[in-house]
Design a protein around this motif. Structure first.
Motif, PDB file in Angstrom:
ATOM      1  N   ALA A  58       0.705  -1.070   0.007  1.00 56.51           N
ATOM      2  CA  ALA A  58      -0.268  -0.107   0.084  1.00 56.51           C
ATOM      3  C   ALA A  58       0.960   1.389  -0.044  1.00 56.51           C
ATOM      4  N   ILE A  59       0.127   2.494  -0.676  1.00 55.01           N
ATOM      5  CA  ILE A  59       0.942   3.071  -0.290  1.00 55.01           C
ATOM      6  C   ILE A  59      -0.283   4.739  -0.470  1.00 55.01           C
ATOM      7  N   ARG A  60       0.785   5.349   0.430  1.00 57.08           N
ATOM      8  CA  ARG A  60      -0.514   6.577   1.292  1.00 57.08           C
ATOM      9  C   ARG A  60      -0.045   7.898   1.775  1.00 57.08           C
ATOM     10  N   MET A  61      -0.118   8.802   1.006  1.00 57.13           N
ATOM     11  CA  MET A  61      -0.177  10.414   1.016  1.00 57.13           C
ATOM     12  C   MET A  61       0.853  11.006   2.218  1.00 57.13           C
ATOM     13  N   ALA A 116     -10.264   4.663   0.856  1.00 56.91           N
ATOM     14  CA  ALA A 116     -11.278   5.946   0.875  1.00 56.91           C
ATOM     15  C   ALA A 116     -10.965   5.973   2.588  1.00 56.91           C
ATOM     16  N   ASP A 117     -11.227   5.867   3.603  1.00 60.13           N
ATOM     17  CA  ASP A 117     -11.603   5.697   4.508  1.00 60.13           C
ATOM     18  C   ASP A 117      -9.934   5.889   5.299  1.00 60.13           C
ATOM     19  N   ALA A 118      -8.995   5.102   4.453  1.00 61.74           N
ATOM     20  CA  ALA A 118      -7.524   5.715   5.274  1.00 61.74           C
ATOM     21  C   ALA A 118      -6.450   6.424   4.567  1.00 61.74           C
ATOM     22  N   LYS A 119      -7.589   6.521   3.265  1.00 67.37           N
ATOM     23  CA  LYS A 119      -6.523   7.633   1.239  1.00 67.37           C
ATOM     24  C   LYS A 119      -5.267   6.930   1.697  1.00 67.37           C
ATOM     25  N   THR A 120      -5.802   5.184   1.403  1.00 62.89           N
ATOM     26  CA  THR A 120      -4.639   4.811   0.568  1.00 62.89           C
ATOM     27  C   THR A 120      -4.959   3.670  -0.023  1.00 62.89           C
ATOM     28  N   MET A 121      -3.819   3.810  -0.981  1.00 65.47           N
ATOM     29  CA  MET A 121      -4.092   3.033  -2.334  1.00 65.47           C
ATOM     30  C   MET A 121      -3.409   1.741  -2.300  1.00 65.47           C
ATOM     31  N   CYS A 122      -4.367   0.676  -2.001  1.00 66.40           N
ATOM     32  CA  CYS A 122      -3.414  -0.992  -1.839  1.00 66.40           C
ATOM     33  C   CYS A 122      -3.724  -1.840  -3.150  1.00 66.40           C
ATOM     34  N   PHE A 123      -2.273  -2.420  -2.777  1.00 64.22           N
ATOM     35  CA  PHE A 123      -2.427  -4.010  -4.501  1.00 64.22           C
ATOM     36  C   PHE A 123      -1.870  -4.570  -3.508  1.00 64.22           C
ATOM     37  N   ASP A 124      -3.319  -5.717  -3.591  1.00 60.70           N
ATOM     38  CA  ASP A 124      -3.055  -6.862  -3.564  1.00 60.70           C
ATOM     39  C   ASP A 124      -2.214  -7.470  -4.091  1.00 60.70           C
ATOM     40  N   LEU A 125      -0.836  -7.864  -4.016  1.00 60.92           N
ATOM     41  CA  LEU A 125       0.225  -8.851  -4.819  1.00 60.92           C
ATOM     42  C   LEU A 125      -0.635 -10.579  -5.395  1.00 60.92           C
TER      43      LEU A 125
END
Length: 143
Positions: A58-61, A116-125
């Motif tokens: 995951a990446i988050r600003m 949205a609630d974590a403001k995070t883009m996740c990637f399920d590898l």
């Protein structure tokens, strides 16, 4: 042929933005599509997070002074293309948790999903798909 062009309801396609927030992992780098940048709001810095057991990245600003913050994107008007990161500290953990299912030297695409609630883009590898490699034109690359 009679064709009423004015009766059509055209929508302009933005060919500068990928339709999906994808991450590409290959032997030497990780690349994020412009849609990832757009969804995150073109952050200058991100936190890179990894749940090795679940195989989710995951990446988050974050702010530039946040510990472990990683330089990511230029501002919206200045970021011309994708973001490609060749940092081994990011790449090696990602490649190691994918295990033997991912063939060394091959390129894999992972579709991102926004939390949205974590403001995070996740990637399920676990969902990574092997792709035929295509080279990215030199002017589409960033630092």
């Amino acid at each position: 042929m009679n064709f009423d062009f004015s009766a059509l309801n055209f929508e302009t396609i933005d060919s500068n933005i990928n339709a999906y927030p994808d991450m590409f992992i290959n032997q030497n780098s990780v690349t994020f599509t412009k849609k990832v940048l757009e969804d995150l709001g073109y952050p200058a810095y991100v936190l890179c997070m990894l749940d090795a057991k679940a195989k989710v990245f995951a990446i988050r600003m974050c702010k530039s002074n946040e510990p472990k913050g990683f330089k990511f994107s230029k501002p919206k008007g200045e970021q011309k293309g994708v973001v490609t990161i060749s940092n081994r500290n990011l790449l090696d953990p990602l490649r190691s948790i994918t295990g033997v299912e991912w063939i060394a030297g091959k390129r894999y695409k992972v579709r991102g999903f926004w939390v949205a609630d974590a403001k995070t883009m996740c990637f399920d590898l676990n969902e990574g798909v092997q792709e035929d490699f295509r080279s990215v034109p030199q002017d589409d690359r960033t630092e």
